[in-house]
Design a protein around this motif. Structure first.
Motif, PDB file in Angstrom:
ATOM      1  N   TYR A  21       6.633  -5.575   6.415  1.00 28.71           N
ATOM      2  CA  TYR A  21       5.694  -5.778   5.307  1.00 28.71           C
ATOM      3  C   TYR A  21       6.433  -6.334   4.083  1.00 28.71           C
ATOM      4  O   TYR A  21       5.928  -7.222   3.385  1.00 28.71           O
ATOM      5  CB  TYR A  21       5.022  -4.465   4.909  1.00 28.71           C
ATOM      6  CG  TYR A  21       4.005  -3.929   5.891  1.00 28.71           C
ATOM      7  CD1 TYR A  21       3.583  -4.677   6.988  1.00 28.71           C
ATOM      8  CD2 TYR A  21       3.453  -2.659   5.715  1.00 28.71           C
ATOM      9  CE1 TYR A  21       2.654  -4.184   7.883  1.00 28.71           C
ATOM     10  CE2 TYR A  21       2.514  -2.152   6.601  1.00 28.71           C
ATOM     11  CZ  TYR A  21       2.120  -2.909   7.673  1.00 28.71           C
ATOM     12  OH  TYR A  21       1.207  -2.414   8.543  1.00 28.71           O
ATOM     13  N   GLU A  24       7.279  -9.905   4.497  1.00 29.33           N
ATOM     14  CA  GLU A  24       6.064 -10.730   4.424  1.00 29.33           C
ATOM     15  C   GLU A  24       5.468 -10.764   3.019  1.00 29.33           C
ATOM     16  O   GLU A  24       4.464 -11.435   2.787  1.00 29.33           O
ATOM     17  CB  GLU A  24       5.033 -10.203   5.415  1.00 29.33           C
ATOM     18  CG  GLU A  24       5.450 -10.364   6.874  1.00 29.33           C
ATOM     19  CD  GLU A  24       4.510  -9.653   7.830  1.00 29.33           C
ATOM     20  OE1 GLU A  24       3.616  -8.903   7.345  1.00 29.33           O
ATOM     21  OE2 GLU A  24       4.663  -9.822   9.050  1.00 29.33           O
ATOM     22  N   ARG A  26       4.022  -8.260   1.329  1.00 28.73           N
ATOM     23  CA  ARG A  26       2.755  -7.534   1.280  1.00 28.73           C
ATOM     24  C   ARG A  26       2.826  -6.287   0.399  1.00 28.73           C
ATOM     25  O   ARG A  26       1.820  -5.603   0.216  1.00 28.73           O
ATOM     26  CB  ARG A  26       2.328  -7.142   2.700  1.00 28.73           C
ATOM     27  CG  ARG A  26       2.048  -8.343   3.588  1.00 28.73           C
ATOM     28  CD  ARG A  26       1.840  -7.935   5.041  1.00 28.73           C
ATOM     29  NE  ARG A  26       0.743  -7.011   5.205  1.00 28.73           N
ATOM     30  CZ  ARG A  26       0.394  -6.480   6.386  1.00 28.73           C
ATOM     31  NH1 ARG A  26       1.082  -6.808   7.483  1.00 28.73           N
ATOM     32  NH2 ARG A  26      -0.611  -5.634   6.463  1.00 28.73           N
ATOM     33  N   SER A  49       1.808  -0.493  -3.957  1.00 27.51           N
ATOM     34  CA  SER A  49       0.584  -0.879  -3.249  1.00 27.51           C
ATOM     35  C   SER A  49       0.947  -1.752  -2.063  1.00 27.51           C
ATOM     36  O   SER A  49       1.964  -2.453  -2.067  1.00 27.51           O
ATOM     37  CB  SER A  49      -0.382  -1.620  -4.179  1.00 27.51           C
ATOM     38  OG  SER A  49       0.201  -2.819  -4.647  1.00 27.51           O
ATOM     39  N   VAL A  50       0.105  -1.697  -1.037  1.00 25.53           N
ATOM     40  CA  VAL A  50       0.264  -2.507   0.167  1.00 25.53           C
ATOM     41  C   VAL A  50      -1.007  -3.308   0.357  1.00 25.53           C
ATOM     42  O   VAL A  50      -2.107  -2.737   0.408  1.00 25.53           O
ATOM     43  CB  VAL A  50       0.537  -1.631   1.406  1.00 25.53           C
ATOM     44  CG1 VAL A  50       0.643  -2.507   2.653  1.00 25.53           C
ATOM     45  CG2 VAL A  50       1.797  -0.803   1.220  1.00 25.53           C
ATOM     46  N   ASP A  51      -0.862  -4.619   0.422  1.00 22.99           N
ATOM     47  CA  ASP A  51      -2.022  -5.509   0.539  1.00 22.99           C
ATOM     48  C   ASP A  51      -3.031  -5.255  -0.578  1.00 22.99           C
ATOM     49  O   ASP A  51      -4.251  -5.317  -0.369  1.00 22.99           O
ATOM     50  CB  ASP A  51      -2.693  -5.352   1.904  1.00 22.99           C
ATOM     51  CG  ASP A  51      -1.803  -5.822   3.042  1.00 22.99           C
ATOM     52  OD1 ASP A  51      -0.957  -6.707   2.815  1.00 22.99           O
ATOM     53  OD2 ASP A  51      -1.936  -5.297   4.167  1.00 22.99           O
ATOM     54  N   GLY A  52      -2.520  -4.942  -1.767  1.00 23.02           N
ATOM     55  CA  GLY A  52      -3.388  -4.758  -2.923  1.00 23.02           C
ATOM     56  C   GLY A  52      -4.038  -3.396  -3.033  1.00 23.02           C
ATOM     57  O   GLY A  52      -4.785  -3.142  -3.984  1.00 23.02           O
ATOM     58  N   SER A 230      -6.928   5.829   3.672  1.00 22.17           N
ATOM     59  CA  SER A 230      -7.564   4.605   3.194  1.00 22.17           C
ATOM     60  C   SER A 230      -8.462   4.882   1.998  1.00 22.17           C
ATOM     61  O   SER A 230      -8.451   4.140   1.002  1.00 22.17           O
ATOM     62  CB  SER A 230      -8.374   3.966   4.326  1.00 22.17           C
ATOM     63  OG  SER A 230      -9.103   2.845   3.858  1.00 22.17           O
TER      64      SER A 230
END
Length: 260
Positions: A21, A24, A26, A49-52, A230
């Protein structure tokens, strides 16, 4: 601590996957993309944060969803002796509080947490957290009535409009009841009941089905569950965006000198 170790401990993914990640691009730390595998962070102060989507690093914070039954007041201790939220929170290890309120006659989704900052953001009217309700009302609701709710009506404490209004079905002999779904941002007291009463359809039953990114789903009445990773991430993202917005607002007056 190394970033990949912290995120692995937070349950994001294995260290190897987290490293991928990072490569990449992310992952963000305090709003900046991190691409170096050796990056170290302070879990108590840095925001990741991960992917926003925000990652919860503070393991002392707890977040629960309650499907509040009808007849229970949204208080941890009711001075009048009415059924309150202690029935559902006494079994929890942490002391938590409700975010916002549902009146005694309204059932549905209530968030419980010990995260004071997040609770302030979600409950404060200025942040406009979206809420969706399903109401059983008297009378046959027409498309014209739904449009009126969306366009806006005038109440004693000012104008109000629904973001979305939808008829789900008619019920009863001669369709004397309607089931409608309303989505709005307002946190005014008994606002859904007052809106529907103002257009001639008094509420018989009212359930809050969603609160921000949270959805009641199949959680039974009176049940409590901890939020998923999540769901926690989505709530924390809202909280951080609100904090950033406040910071921007604090700086804004210097940029607007001389304007009206």
């Amino acid at each position: 601590m190394r970033l990949q170790k912290v995120l692995a401990a937070a349950g994001v993914a294995s260290r190897r996957v987290v490293e991928q990640y990072i490569v990449e691009g992310r992952i963000e730390v305090n709003g900046e993309i991190v691409t170096e595998l050796g990056r170290r962070i302070d879990p108590e102060h840095d925001q990741v944060s991960v992917d926003g989507v925000a990652v919860q690093l503070d393991t002392d914070k707890r977040y629960y969803m309650l499907n509040k039954p009808r007849g229970v007041v949204s208080s941890m201790r009711d001075e009048q002796g009415r059924p309150d939220l202690r029935e559902f929170t006494d079994g929890l290890e942490e002391r938590v509080y409700n975010v916002g309120r549902l009146d005694g006659d309204t059932s549905g989704l209530l968030l419980l947490t010990n995260d004071g900052e997040l609770a302030h953001v979600l409950a404060h009217p200025s942040f406009g957290v979206e809420k969706t309700y399903v109401a059983k009302v008297r009378g046959r609701v027409t498309p014209q009535t739904l449009q009126k709710l969306k366009q806006g009506i005038e109440l004693d404490d000012g104008p109000i409009r629904a973001d979305r209004a939808k008829l789900l079905q008619h019920q009863g002999d001669q369709q004397r009841y309607s089931i409608v779904e309303l989505t709005l941002h307002s946190g005014r007291n008994r606002i859904v009941r007052r809106m529907l009463d103002a257009v001639g359809h008094p509420v018989v039953e009212l359930v809050r089905r969603s609160f921000g990114p949270l959805h009641l789903g199949t959680l039974r009445s009176g049940a409590v569950r901890e939020l998923t990773k999540s769901e926690r991430g989505l709530l924390l993202t809202i909280s951080r965006e609100a904090a950033a917005s406040r910071s921007g607002s604090d700086a804004a007056p210097d940029d607007r000198k001389g304007t009206k």
